[in-house]
Enzyme design. Structure first.
Site, mmCIF file in Angstrom:
data_model
loop_
_atom_site.group_PDB
_atom_site.id
_atom_site.type_symbol
_atom_site.label_atom_id
_atom_site.label_comp_id
_atom_site.label_asym_id
_atom_site.label_seq_id
_atom_site.Cartn_x
_atom_site.Cartn_y
_atom_site.Cartn_z
ATOM 1 N NE ARG A 1 -5.900 2.309 17.128
ATOM 2 C CZ ARG A 1 -5.126 2.210 16.052
ATOM 3 N NH1 ARG A 1 -4.504 3.257 15.548
ATOM 4 N NH2 ARG A 1 -4.935 1.045 15.471
ATOM 5 N NE ARG B 1 -1.271 4.801 13.761
ATOM 6 C CZ ARG B 1 -0.227 4.939 12.942
ATOM 7 N NH1 ARG B 1 0.479 6.058 12.942
ATOM 8 N NH2 ARG B 1 0.117 3.961 12.121
ATOM 9 C CB SER C 1 0.374 1.796 15.411
ATOM 10 O OG SER C 1 0.499 1.251 14.117
ATOM 11 C CB SER D 1 -0.924 -0.061 1.218
ATOM 12 O OG SER D 1 -1.769 1.041 1.255
HETATM 13 C C1 LIG Z 1 -4.532 6.409 12.107
HETATM 14 C C2 LIG Z 1 -4.460 5.614 10.862
HETATM 15 O O1 LIG Z 1 -4.553 6.189 9.761
HETATM 16 N N1 LIG Z 1 -4.322 4.287 10.996
HETATM 17 C C3 LIG Z 1 -4.232 3.398 9.838
HETATM 18 C C4 LIG Z 1 -3.124 2.377 10.038
HETATM 19 O O2 LIG Z 1 -3.437 1.579 11.164
HETATM 20 P P1 LIG Z 1 -2.704 1.668 12.582
HETATM 21 O O3 LIG Z 1 -3.260 0.480 13.338
HETATM 22 O O4 LIG Z 1 -3.113 2.984 13.140
HETATM 23 O O5 LIG Z 1 -1.243 1.614 12.335
HETATM 24 O O6 LIG Z 1 -3.066 1.540 8.891
HETATM 25 C C5 LIG Z 1 -4.262 0.757 8.680
HETATM 26 C C6 LIG Z 1 -4.037 -0.138 7.492
HETATM 27 O O7 LIG Z 1 -3.806 0.595 6.324
HETATM 28 C C7 LIG Z 1 -5.467 1.689 8.491
HETATM 29 O O8 LIG Z 1 -6.626 0.912 8.392
HETATM 30 C C8 LIG Z 1 -5.560 2.649 9.673
HETATM 31 O O9 LIG Z 1 -6.572 3.591 9.469
HETATM 32 MG MG LIG Z 2 -3.771 1.103 0.451
#
Ligand SMILES: CC(=O)N[C@H]1[C@@H](OP(=O)(O)O)O[C@H](CO)[C@@H](O)[C@@H]1O
Ligand SMILES: [Mg+2]
Length: 561
Positions: free
Chosen positions: A520, A529, A522, A67
């Site tokens: 929370r 975060r 990540s 991604s």
């Molecule tokens: C604040 C933020 O944008 N978090 C993102 C990020 O997740 P985290 O668990 O926050 O690392 O990556 C995920 C996968 O792409 C997406 O679903 C999510 O929204």
């Molecule tokens: Mg993507």
């Protein structure tokens, strides 16, 4: 598993040994890491996909992508029979086999799992997998490893679909399992024909007023930038210019793309002062996220962001309006008509102003933890469920039951009052259900729906952005000793462990008008975060900084000694 099957896995897996010291987790969206350590993972996920196909007796998808991560990373994830993400029940097995230290361990784990899940190797249907990859240079060899994994299961077939956007692969898996047309051409055909249908249904008076301006899209130097020109050829009522298509020599996701634009709130490469006043959009590296923006006139390195929350709001306004024309919504609905259950799903990262706006529209807004798998699951509970993460990943789900009602209503209207406003509203909703990806958030289809709605309403990006004013917000990351020490509840808005920290956060928040803040762990990075919102940017920054300090005090390295 018989001995022949075991020795087949043993032989091929010895070609893909697990690199030393590697520990991987299926995470928020599949395995992701530096591409150089992922061959064994791709191989093993290939095996998992074949087992999943046997278990569900359906076609399964396997996508190689990381991604919005940097180009040297890659990843691998599974699309389930519905086109959605891998069932969460299988994630622990995915983690276990990805980390199995030797081929013997791997076989033992598979053997136990196959018994537990009653997977039959000689069922009616043998395993069938569609594989796709994004434009990363490492994709080819990882796809080959995944293919070898699939083919180590007796009778399994792997079809390499080549370079695709993530949502295209999910769409194909869903379509194939429904026995619908499922090639890439069919995908483009379905998107472009339903888009044209929406444009043809625009009321005449609006068509006259509509500003026929162009849309400039930042393709993140990724697969979306490659596919968009193909789609563009099929659309004559939309003037699209693609930049950062990957052909100009730029690097994937480097200073470009939806994640960069949303997080940094600055113009991506390839955009400048000449773009002031123009409607711009950014895709992410595998084209499942979309944000819009316009370049600020007084500071041309900055942008006015139109994020996932505003895309959601635009969709909600339009859908609600069509339901209301159809008398399928609200208190004044005609009695004999069915009241459609429309729901909106957000996460704690949604801007508070968007939630207020949606609630004022009279919509039911629910929250889930971060991660598309949670939002999608929740949205599927409604007749029409709209979900978006603030970062631009989202879609609209239509239930089968509601679609049959809508078809029936359209048939009835077309015999009683063909061409009436009501029939047009039914046709619009049916077109939306075909345009918008039912499997997963899809930047290309979301973009066409945004464009169709803006044309329908005769709105500029500015009119759209004025739906509500975002509350100033700030996100920070804090490195801690062990992020799993943080346990949250209430869709991640309240910290229940370690004790004391939530009270301390509450005390900080209370100091700021319209203040809101949460922390929370990540799911994709080794950080905590911090999110904060307040009535001014300065206050949001201050609140985020104070809460980050608290996170550090309670969880940081100083604390652990
Ligand atoms: C604040 C933020 O944008 N978090 C993102 C990020 O997740 P985290 O668990 O926050 O690392 O990556 C995920 C996968 O792409 C997406 O679903 C999510 O929204
Ligand atoms: Mg993507």
């Amino acid at each position: 598993m018989n001995d022949n099957q075991k020795s087949l896995i043993l032989n091929s897996s010895s070609q893909y040994p697990l690199p030393q010291g590697v520990k991987l987790s299926y995470g928020t969206s599949g395995f992701r890491a530096d591409a150089s350590i992922l061959e064994s993972t791709a191989f093993r996920v290939g095996i998992l996909s074949a087992l999943r196909s046997l278990k569900t007796q359906s076609l399964i998808g396997l996508m190689i992508t990381a991604s919005h991560n940097e180009v040297s990373d890659n990843g691998v994830k599974i699309a389930d029979p519905s086109g959605g993400l891998l069932s969460q029940e299988w994630e622990p097995f995915a983690d276990a086999i990805a980390n199995a230290p030797t081929p013997q361990h791997l076989i033992q784990l598979i053997d136990e799992f196959v018994k537990k899940e009653n997977i039959e190797f000689d069922g009616v249907r043998s395993a069938e997998i569609l594989l796709g990859r994004d434009t990363r240079p490492s994709g080819e060899s990882l796809l080959e490893a995944a293919k070898q994994g699939v083919c180590s299961i007796v009778g399994a077939t792997a079809s390499d679909m080549g370079i695709l956007t993530t949502p295209q692969l999910h769409w194909m898996v869903r379509a194939r399992n429904k026995d619908s047309k499922a090639t890439e051409l069919d995908y483009f055909e379905q998107l472009s024909s339903s888009f044209r249908c929406l444009i043809d249904l625009i009321p005449n008076e609006i068509k006259i007023n509509k500003t026929d301006d162009k849309l400039v899209v930042d393709g993140a130097n990724g697969v979306g930038g490659e596919k968009l020109p193909v789609l563009k050829k099929k659309l004559n009522s939309l003037d699209i210019e693609v930049r950062n298509s990957g052909k100009e020599g730029g690097v994937l996701n480097e200073g470009v793309g939806a994640d960069y634009v949303q997080k940094e709130k600055v113009v991506p490469r390839g955009f400048d002062s000449q773009d002031v006043g123009i409607r711009c959009a950014s895709l992410d590296g595998d084209a499942d996220r979309l944000v819009y923006f316009s370049v600020q006139s007084n500071n041309t390195s900055k942008i006015d962001l139109v994020d996932g929350d505003k895309i959601l709001s635009l969709f909600a306004v339009f859908i609600k309006e069509q339901l209301s024309i159809l008398d399928m919504e609200g208190d004044d609905k005609v009695d004999e008509n069915y009241e459609a259950c429309l729901g909106v799903v957000q996460t704690a990262y949604a801007n508070g102003a968007s939630t207020d706006y949606l609630k004022k529209l009279g919509l039911e807004v629910v929250f889930t933890p971060t991660g598309v798998k949670y939002l999608h699951e929740k949205a599927a509970e409604y007749d029409i469920g709209i979900y978006f993460e603030a970062n631009g990943h989202g879609t609209i789900l239509f239930s089968e039951g509601f679609l049959s009602r809508l078809e029936a209503r359209n048939n009835e209207l077309s015999s009683k009052s063909k061409g009436s406003e009501q029939q047009k509203a039914a046709l619009r909703l049916l077109a939306v259900s075909k345009l918008i990806n039912q499997a997963v958030g899809d930047a290309l289809s979301d973009m066409l729906l945004v464009e169709a709605i803006l044309q329908h309403k005769g709105w500029s990006i500015h009119d759209w952005s004025e739906l509500y004013q975002d509350l100033p917000s700030k996100q920070l990351k804090v490195k801690v000793v062990d992020r799993t020490a943080v346990v949250t509840s209430n869709a991640e808005t309240v910290v229940v462990r370690p004790p004391g920290i939530q009270e301390a956060i509450n005390n900080e928040v209370a100091k700021y008008p319209q203040g809101r803040s949460f922390i929370r762990p990540s799911g994709t990075e080794d950080v905590i975060r911090v999110y904060a919102e307040a009535s001014t940017q300065g206050a949001a920054d201050d609140l985020a900084n104070s809460v980050a300090k608290l996170a550090d005090q309670f969880l940081g390295f100083g604390n652990s000694g």
